[in-house]
Design a protein around this motif. Sequence first.
Motif, short mmCIF file in Angstrom:
data_model
loop_
_atom_site.label_atom_id
_atom_site.label_comp_id
_atom_site.label_asym_id
_atom_site.label_seq_id
_atom_site.Cartn_x
_atom_site.Cartn_y
_atom_site.Cartn_z
N CYS A 70 -0.85 -21.04 4.46
CA CYS A 70 -0.07 -21.63 5.42
C CYS A 70 0.72 -20.13 4.79
N HIS A 71 0.03 -19.39 4.05
CA HIS A 71 0.46 -17.84 4.47
C HIS A 71 -0.37 -16.30 3.79
N THR A 72 -0.57 -15.96 4.75
CA THR A 72 -2.10 -15.12 4.39
C THR A 72 -1.59 -14.19 5.37
N HIS A 73 -2.63 -12.23 4.32
CA HIS A 73 -2.76 -11.19 5.08
C HIS A 73 -4.71 -10.83 5.69
N ILE A 74 -4.81 -11.65 5.45
CA ILE A 74 -6.34 -11.31 5.19
C ILE A 74 -7.33 -10.38 5.87
N ILE A 139 -2.67 -15.94 9.58
CA ILE A 139 -2.80 -14.51 9.82
C ILE A 139 -1.25 -13.80 10.03
N LYS A 140 -0.85 -12.97 9.52
CA LYS A 140 0.15 -11.82 9.39
C LYS A 140 -0.32 -10.93 10.10
N SER A 141 -0.45 -10.67 11.02
CA SER A 141 -0.74 -8.90 11.77
C SER A 141 0.12 -8.23 10.96
N ILE A 238 9.89 -16.20 7.50
CA ILE A 238 10.53 -14.78 6.91
C ILE A 238 9.98 -14.47 4.95
N HIS A 239 9.23 -13.43 5.19
CA HIS A 239 9.66 -13.10 3.88
C HIS A 239 10.72 -12.96 3.50
N ALA A 240 11.80 -13.85 1.84
CA ALA A 240 12.84 -13.76 1.92
C ALA A 240 12.92 -13.64 0.57
N ASP A 261 9.89 -17.72 2.83
CA ASP A 261 8.43 -17.55 2.21
C ASP A 261 9.33 -16.86 0.85
N HIS A 262 8.41 -16.66 -1.11
CA HIS A 262 8.76 -16.32 -1.39
C HIS A 262 9.95 -17.05 -2.20
N VAL A 263 11.10 -16.73 -2.15
CA VAL A 263 12.53 -17.21 -2.38
C VAL A 263 12.73 -16.98 -3.80
N THR A 313 -2.05 -19.10 -0.74
CA THR A 313 -1.77 -17.55 -1.83
C THR A 313 -1.41 -16.11 -1.18
N ASP A 314 -0.76 -15.85 -0.86
CA ASP A 314 -0.84 -14.64 -0.01
C ASP A 314 -1.40 -13.53 0.26
N TRP A 315 -2.71 -13.86 0.16
CA TRP A 315 -3.51 -12.90 0.67
C TRP A 315 -3.29 -11.75 1.26
#
Length: 400
Positions: A70-74, A139-141, A238-240, A261-263, A313-315
């Motif tokens: 649920c959280h990647t930058h691939i 997938i994030k931009s 949010i990356h928080a 996310d992160h937190v 993964t936060d890949w």
Amino acid sequence: MTEPFLLTNLTAVTMMADGPGYGLIRNAGLAIENGYITWTGALPTCPLKYAKTPKHDCGGRLVTPALIDCHTHIVYGGHRAKEFEMRLEGASYEEIAYAGGGIVSTVTATRDTSESNLLAAALRRVDTLIAQGVATIEIKSGYGLDQETELKMLRVARAIARLRPVHITTSFLGAHAAPAGHDKNTYIDDVCIPALKRAHAEGLVDAIDAFCEGIAFNSDQIRRVFETARALGLRVKIHADQLSNTGGTALAAEFDALSADHVEYADDADVAKLAASGSVAVLLPGAFYTIREKQIPPINTFRSHNVPMAVATDWNPGSSPLGSILLAMNMACTLFRLTPAEALAGTTRNAARALGFRDRGTLAKGQRADLAIWDVTTPAELSYGIGTNPLHKRIFGGIL
Ligand code: NIG
Ligand code: FE
């Protein structure tokens, strides 16, 4: 349309337990029709209407919902191995970012990579995740930071879903960093928000993300992006509070975010707010590990407030070049002290919730038939292995 069939001789890991368990059903059966689960339960209780349905024997294996990252930058160009070397020589993640490395160096590489080359590189990463039983990937931009490249990244993400048997959900992360030489406020108002509106108009955006941190944006700047999201009817995440507490988790709660996310640095008051907003806490142990963070997310406070925890993964090429959802689960247990059941809930039920999906993440009637069949005898083995992959077979949309 797929012909109905019945999986037999399996242990169903339904993830339907109200508490911390797996919701195990031994000697289970699972009926699939038109891409959806139509029945699951103990085989002796199987409804008569399935008596003549074709059977597929799972050989006593474990069946879970397919995994969800649920959280990647691939989607990105280049790599950041040089920064890995710099950190080994003593530089910190933040020092590298301030010196012009970090996110903005991947921005240059992503702008310079053609859409087809970005797609080819991303497909290799997607194939790695699919081979581990993953069926849904966010997938994030955020490595474009100009309208053209943000849209290019999102088009690549959409193209993946047409080329591979996997669901892709996109998050617009224009507020990831300010490009070199840009004032942050001007960037948000003149580049990020117009790019968001354009990407949304082109059907490329499923949700909005932002990076709230000293090296990125403050709450006021992100609030402007989130207000635009709200006007467009898009959910936010949010990356928080990853490297310090800059109010990101509180902002997530204020906007009823899908997730924070992160937190790592979220405090008790933040967690109480997150509980009230129903947002998911997404834990990213790959980033914690890579940049050798010391502060563990407040896991016990999440537990006591019943904040659902997801694991991903936060890949990405910088803080988490982690291509394994199973290793993310292992790290969540070893580094953050999650139980293996919490780690599996984190990549199934709670990951679905972090993306706003109600039709996946558990084994139950009416859920999508996205399943993973594993060569293990107990579900804890999925988190216990380090660098192993016990996937036997993945079923996507009811297709065996
Ligand atoms: O999730 N925290 C911000 N974004 C990414 C890092 C991206 C990068 O370093 O390229 C993350 O850790
Ligand atoms: Fe991230």
